[in-house]
Design a protein around this motif. Structure first.
Motif, PDB file in Angstrom:
ATOM      1  N   ASN A 267       0.822  -1.204   0.000  1.00 43.57           N
ATOM      2  CA  ASN A 267       0.000   0.000   0.000  1.00 43.57           C
ATOM      3  C   ASN A 267       0.859   1.257   0.000  1.00 43.57           C
ATOM      4  O   ASN A 267       0.608   2.201  -0.761  1.00 43.57           O
ATOM      5  N   SER A 303     -13.061   4.464   0.882  1.00 36.34           N
ATOM      6  CA  SER A 303     -12.067   4.165   1.918  1.00 36.34           C
ATOM      7  C   SER A 303     -12.663   4.307   3.310  1.00 36.34           C
ATOM      8  O   SER A 303     -12.438   3.453   4.188  1.00 36.34           O
ATOM      9  N   TYR A 326      -8.277  -7.091   1.595  1.00 38.91           N
ATOM     10  CA  TYR A 326      -7.299  -6.022   1.347  1.00 38.91           C
ATOM     11  C   TYR A 326      -6.456  -6.317   0.108  1.00 38.91           C
ATOM     12  O   TYR A 326      -6.240  -5.445  -0.749  1.00 38.91           O
ATOM     13  N   CYS A 330      -5.741  -4.485  -3.457  1.00 39.45           N
ATOM     14  CA  CYS A 330      -4.424  -4.229  -4.057  1.00 39.45           C
ATOM     15  C   CYS A 330      -4.398  -4.693  -5.509  1.00 39.45           C
ATOM     16  O   CYS A 330      -3.848  -4.004  -6.393  1.00 39.45           O
ATOM     17  N   ASN A 353      -8.411   1.257  -4.983  1.00 41.26           N
ATOM     18  CA  ASN A 353      -7.749   2.186  -4.066  1.00 41.26           C
ATOM     19  C   ASN A 353      -8.559   2.389  -2.796  1.00 41.26           C
ATOM     20  O   ASN A 353      -8.001   2.497  -1.693  1.00 41.26           O
ATOM     21  N   MET A 356      -8.257  -0.864  -0.654  1.00 39.86           N
ATOM     22  CA  MET A 356      -6.892  -0.992  -0.158  1.00 39.86           C
ATOM     23  C   MET A 356      -6.594   0.047   0.919  1.00 39.86           C
ATOM     24  O   MET A 356      -6.078  -0.282   1.992  1.00 39.86           O
ATOM     25  N   GLY A 357      -6.939   1.310   0.667  1.00 38.91           N
ATOM     26  CA  GLY A 357      -6.662   2.363   1.633  1.00 38.91           C
ATOM     27  C   GLY A 357      -7.463   2.217   2.911  1.00 38.91           C
ATOM     28  O   GLY A 357      -6.948   2.440   4.015  1.00 38.91           O
ATOM     29  N   TYR A 360      -6.143  -0.824   4.890  1.00 40.28           N
ATOM     30  CA  TYR A 360      -4.789  -0.560   5.384  1.00 40.28           C
ATOM     31  C   TYR A 360      -4.845   0.036   6.788  1.00 40.28           C
ATOM     32  O   TYR A 360      -4.095  -0.360   7.684  1.00 40.28           O
TER      33      TYR A 360
END
Length: 436
Positions: A267, A303, A326, A330, A353, A356-357, A360
């Motif tokens: 990430n 997100s 997750y 990615c 995105n 993933m964000g 994270y």
């Protein structure tokens, strides 16, 4: 050094469980680290290039040198956090960040002074100076201040760790989304040098804030994680309590540490490379600058939703399952870069995105105390943070070189796809060591 947890007031006398105050304070601490984060640096990039007479490649190289060097010290900083606690560590980090911001505001004058004093070129002195300043900026801001603030929040919760992190993540996402606009507004109203000084003043105010509200853990304050109310309800929740307190040496010898740490590095690498080159990435695919910058709005929405949902679920399911989702994010983010020339690639990029964000922020906070306990959390998360910072340092140059060689960023996406698939395969055996 004495921690004096009951000075200037005793958290045990708070009318609400003090962990929620800690959650708010730690969230502000992460937001205060923004000048040392990638997005905080990127707002000043063009001004530094012009004032210091550096090329974009030279500034990126200085950023790389400073970031890589700072990553080498973060594990040791984590050990200091374990010894002295969150309040002392965060205050020292914020003090270092404030001094660094002041030096950045006078960097063009300092470089001129160095150049004339030792008779070297202005650009050369600028490169050396800015590399050193990037080291202190990344170490104090992105590294130590973030580490201390995030770990402090996690220590105050156990069964409700996911809920606390979900609230914190939502506030952080909003703060990170509006901060570039806030900084740009100051620069427009005054100038870039004054903007750095304004951020330094805010950092000084944060030091006072941290002194009053930061506390390292509930036990030293005569409290327990989650507060007294959770004690009567713990039987209705799944058991994720840490039976063994792993040392740094023991943690880094486990398979799960490296799978999760490298997944977090993905990430950091991808987002840094993407953010630094976002306008160029979209222009290479025939999209406008407005289209490029507008991508952050839907990404932020996804997100926040993903972070809140993931944090809440983390109180009830194994972290490994969140890691699977997750890594799918990615994969989608990388696929979006690879096929961005097509319209579907744009939407895949946004969804990837966002997932993933959002996750994270869940994994980076929840994983280490869940897997390895709280006693050596600073050292363990410090090693993880050093790997994350190290990986982020190379991303801008990696993306830039791929574009230079291929006149496209698609190859960066395909490399990301391969890495995401590989990490997914490795994650199948990434079990919580507390359950074994």
């Amino acid at each position: 050094m004495k921690r004096n947890p009951n000075f200037p007031f005793a958290p045990s006398k708070s009318p609400i469980f003090y962990g929620w105050i800690v959650m708010f304070a730690g969230t502000i601490g992460v937001i205060a680290s923004i000048p040392g984060q990638t997005m905080g640096v990127s707002v000043f990039t063009n001004y530094l290039i012009d004032s210091l007479q550096l090329s974009r490649d030279a500034l990126s190289s200085a950023y790389l040198i400073g970031t890589v060097t700072s990553s080498l010290f973060l594990t040791h900083a984590g050990k200091i956090y374990d010894k002295f606690g969150a309040r002392f560590t965060a205050m020292i980090a914020a003090f270092g960040l404030g001094i660094t911001l002041i030096l950045f505001s006078y960097s063009h004058l300092l470089s001129e002074s160095i150049s004339s004093s030792i008779n070297i070129g202005f650009s050369t002195s600028s490169f050396v100076l800015i590399s050193l300043l990037f080291f202190f900026l990344r170490f104090s801001g992105q590294g130590v201040l973030t580490l201390a603030s995030r770990n402090m929040v996690m220590k105050w919760f156990d069964q409700r760790r996911g809920l606390a992190n979900s609230l914190s993540s939502a506030i952080q996402s909003f703060g990170f989304a509006v901060s570039p606009l806030f900084i740009a507004l100051i620069i427009t109203r005054f100038d870039w040098s004054t903007a750095y000084q304004a951020l330094a003043i805010l950092t000084v105010l944060f030091i006072i804030f941290a002194y009053f509200l930061y506390r390292d853990n509930p036990e030293e304050c005569g409290l327990i994680p989650d507060g007294k109310m959770i004690e009567t309800k713990v039987e209705s929740l799944p058991t994720f309590q840490s039976k063994k307190q792993y040392t740094l040496k023991e943690a880094r010898s486990t398979w799960v540490f490296w799978v999760f740490a490298l997944s977090l590095c993905f990430n950091a690498f991808f987002i840094t490379g993407f953010t630094f080159n976002i306008i160029s990435i979209f222009e290479s695919c025939g999209f406008s600058e407005q289209k490029a910058l507008s991508v952050f709005i839907p990404v932020s929405i996804i997100s926040i939703i993903t972070a809140v949902t993931g944090n809440i679920f983390s109180d009830y399911i194994r972290i490994q399952k969140l890691l699977f989702v997750y890594l799918i994010g990615c994969f989608l983010a990388s696929l979006g870069i690879a096929i961005l020339e097509s319209e579907i690639g744009y939407y895949i990029l946004i969804v990837g995105n966002g997932i993933m964000g959002g996750l994270y922020s869940v994994l980076v906070a929840i994983s280490w105390p869940r897997f390895f306990g709280r006693k050596h959390l600073g050292a363990i998360s410090g090693l993880s943070m050093s790997l994350v910072v190290f990986s982020s340092a190379f991303a801008p140059l990696f993306f830039s070189r791929i574009h230079t060689l291929t006149n496209s960023y698609s190859l960066a996406g395909y490399v990301g796809i391969a890495c995401a698939i590989l990490l997914f395969v490795f994650s199948v055996k990434a079990k919580n060591p507390q359950l074994q």
